[in-house]
Write a protein that holds these residues in place. Structure first.
Motif, PDB file in Angstrom:
ATOM      1  N   SER B  43      46.345   8.665  -9.765  1.00 45.90           N
ATOM      2  CA  SER B  43      47.393   8.048  -8.951  1.00 45.90           C
ATOM      3  C   SER B  43      48.741   8.661  -9.267  1.00 45.90           C
ATOM      4  N   ASP B 158      45.071   7.202  -1.754  1.00 48.86           N
ATOM      5  CA  ASP B 158      44.816   6.717  -3.113  1.00 48.86           C
ATOM      6  C   ASP B 158      43.693   5.680  -3.082  1.00 48.86           C
ATOM      7  N   GLU B 159      42.510   6.103  -3.379  1.00 44.47           N
ATOM      8  CA  GLU B 159      41.324   5.242  -3.374  1.00 44.47           C
ATOM      9  C   GLU B 159      41.328   4.278  -2.192  1.00 44.47           C
TER      10      GLU B 159
END
Ligand SMILES: Nc1ncnc2c1ncn2[C@@H]1O[C@H](COP(=O)(O)OP(=O)(O)OP(=O)(O)O)[C@@H](O)[C@H]1O
Ligand SMILES: [Mg+2]
Lengths: 287, 355
Positions: B43, B158-159
């Motif tokens: 991240s 991000d995920e």
């Protein structure tokens, strides 16, 4: 015991419980309403009757004429409408000012890293212990230096900072997820746009609840208006009522009581109008 | 021309160094997936590229321009967040339109772009709703739509699928891939899910404790993991890693307790590369005693111990296995992976190229 029996018994208990709860609520309501009712009854009597302590539980209908008389700006009459308007304007300005100031200071404390941030936060916190009543002399000195004695601004400005509201907003703001702040940054929203487009809409219910509380707070101000505004044209309704009370025998108690009833109306109306928002603001959040 | 270039990017928070020198070159239109264990700095890397954090050193270039010091708004990058990060008080339409409104695009243009993106993502009927009236999958579509309408030079994810259930994740994964192909926007995608990484990435960057462990196409990373960390991360179930020896003739032996001769190595064997029976030629014989069977659908996973005492797992076609008794398995020599026991680096063999 069968299931049906049990259910019936439980229902019976529930009914009984509801009855008790309602009885308690009714008693509480009566306790609150009775004095107000007595004031209303008193306002319809003649002042002599009140001086004799001769108040019943029923209003004298022809005495209701006192209300139009008090409200009409006739010469010689008490300018109650004027005091009401002034109080209303003051309460409105205080509530709006407090919300604006505390919204901005909470925004600064919650979202920006600057030197002395925690110091600012604690200073704000400490002012919780310094209401106007405590700091009245220095505050008066400052207002006097600014030449704001006997002005509307002098009446309102010293009351527009609010640590309580700041803390409330801060608590709401720190719950805003970081991702949301970052999403807004990626969308290109600067600090002002973020405040305007995201934070304020998200805090609307909080603001409504605060507005109600702060409006009533502003309406009930007595000591500060008494000190800072000696000009009768700047008499708020709370100050005005007290001025109407002269030496015992010459006080027109029915007028005092009628004015008191009138003074109760605006905040009551504000609370009623905002009730739905108020409850929403205290119980749920938009997030 | 150059897409996204990271040049020796480092990031420390106080004393802790989170990213320790990342070099990366994402070609225009390419999708690179960054994968790694939790806390390895994925991240952080994305936030540096987005401009939400400043790197401690190094440069970030987009299409040949140095954007290291630029404000996020001025980078022309759109990001899809893990928890959607939709504005709760705005309708789906307004959520998607907000970035364009801030940029003062004409109203008609905004409406056209939002409607096009909504159609692409099958959320046209939802445009009037608030985020809280949507399911998780629908919210994620809106979040993707918000990125798409911006027509940015770079997508960051991000995920984005980690809060969806497994089935939805698989279908959204395919959809994201299709969308990214269709739009041809350079993308950086972070995940800790190896399946997502394998299926989405044109190339995969494996991060290990803030260092790039390996960068390459998915099948190459699977076939030739650069070190033990990558070997354990990519592949499901994970690769077996066993202590062993590499003798002078280049033959691999597993450690049995008595001192071997030659070079000490870690032998990596994928559970799916193991076959039944004794080896013919130069394969590695494995005496294996399974104690549990985990059905996986088309195949089963046998978990147990080797003769050497090491824990081991085998992925094979279902059959009736005698649990608790020793069975003969083997692994062909060209399927073995050898790593240095000290550094964990791959030492060979060259191994199969992409299969
Ligand atoms: N603002 C910060 N201040 C201090 N440390 C931070 C900060 N942001 C991240 N870190 C640290 O940096 C490391 C990497 O964090 P990061 O969020 O990049 O991990 P990640 O790979 O995304 O993990 P996950 O898969 O759990 O999301 C963590 O050890 C984290 O504690
Ligand atoms: Mg992360």
């Amino acid at each position: 015991m069968t299931g049906a029996d049990l259910r019936a018994r439980l229902r019976g208990n529930l009914v009984a419980g509801n009855l008790v709860a309602h009885a308690v609520l009714l008693m509480g309501t009566a306790l609150f309403l009775l004095p107000i009712w007595l004031v209303f009854v008193g306002s319809t009597l003649d002042s002599g009757a009140i001086n004799r302590g001769d108040i019943g539980l029923l209003p004298r209908l022809e005495g209701l004429a006192i209300y139009p008389r008090l409200l009409s700006p006739a010469p010689g009459g008490v300018p109650v409408w004027r005091m009401l308007a002034l109080s209303f304007a003051m309460a409105l300005a205080i509530a709006a000012g407090k919300i604006a100031v505390s919204l901005l200071s909470a925004y600064a404390v919650a979202f920006f890293r600057f030197p002395g941030r925690m110091l600012c936060f604690w200073l704000l916190f400490i002012t919780l212990m310094l209401p106007v009543e405590v700091r009245i002399i220095p505050t008066f000195a400052v207002v006097a230096d600014f030449g704001m004695v006997n002005t509307f601004a002098g009446l309102v400005l010293p009351l527009t900072a609010s640590a309580t509201a700041t803390l409330l907003f801060r608590q709401a703001f720190v719950l805003v997820p970081d991702e949301l702040v970052e999403a807004a940054r990626m969308d290109g929203a600067g600090p002002w746009r973020f405040l305007r487009d995201v934070l304020i809409p998200l805090s609307r219910t909080n603001m409504a609840a605060l507005f109600v509380i702060l409006f009533v707070y502003g309406w009930n101000q007595y000591l500060w208006p008494l000190v800072v505004a000696t000009d009768p044209r700047l008499d708020t309704i709370t100050v005005g009522i007290v001025r109407m009370i002269g030496p015992e025998s010459r006080t027109a108690w029915n007028e005092v009581m009628a004015t008191a009833i009138l003074a109760m109306l605006p905040p009551t109306l504000v609370v009623l109008a905002m009730l739905r928002w108020f409850v929403k603001g205290l119980t749920e959040s938009e997030r | 021309m150059a897409g996204l270039v990271l040049d020796q990017v480092r990031k420390s928070f106080g004393r802790t160094e989170v990213l320790r020198g990342i070099d990366l070159d994402v070609a225009p239109g390419e999708m690179v997936v960054v994968v790694g264990a939790s806390g390895c700095g994925k991240s952080t890397l994305l936030r540096l590229v987005a401009g939400l954090e400043q790197p401690s050193s190094g440069r970030i270039m987009l299409d040949g321009e140095d954007i290291t010091a630029r404000d996020p708004a001025a980078r022309d990058i759109a990001m899809v967040f893990q928890h959607y990060a939709l504005y709760p008080h705005m309708s789906v339409f307004d959520n998607m339109a907000y970035g364009l409104k801030v940029r003062r695009l004409p109203r008609a243009e905004i409406a056209a772009r939002v409607e096009e993106a909504a159609q692409m993502l099958h959320i046209s009927p939802l445009l009037g709703r608030k985020p809280r009236e949507l399911s998780g999958g629908q919210r994620q579509r809106v979040a993707i739509g918000r990125a798409v309408v911006r027509k940015p030079r770079l997508f960051l994810f991000d995920e984005p699928l980690s809060s969806l259930d497994a089935r939805l994740r698989t279908s959204m994964r395919a959809e994201i891939k299709r969308l990214q192909r269709r739009l041809g926007v350079t993308s950086l995608y972070v995940t800790h899910d190896q399946h997502e990484a394998m299926s989405l990435g044109d190339r995969i960057l494996v991060l290990n404790e803030g260092r790039p462990a390996q960068l390459g196409p998915p099948m190459e990373i699977y076939a030739r993991p650069a070190d033990t960390a990558v070997a354990e991360l990519i592949g499901d179930p994970p690769m077996n890693l066993l202590p062993g020896w590499l003798d002078a003739n280049g033959r691999v032996r597993l450690e049995t307790g008595d001192a071997g001769n030659g070079r000490s190595v870690l032998v990596g064997i994928r559970p799916e590369d193991v076959a039944g029976g004794r080896p013919d030629g130069d394969g590695l014989a494995l005496g294996f005693t399974p104690d549990t069977v985990e059905p996986m659908g088309a195949e089963v996973l046998l978990v147990g111990r080797l003769e050497t005492g090491a824990a081991f797992s085998v992925r094979t076609l279902p059959a009736s296995f005698a649990l608790g008794s020793r069975l003969d398995f083997h692994c062909p020599a060209q399927r073995l992976h050898l790593f240095d026991p000290g550094s964990g680096q791959r030492i060979g063999p060259a191994g199969p190229a992409a299969r």
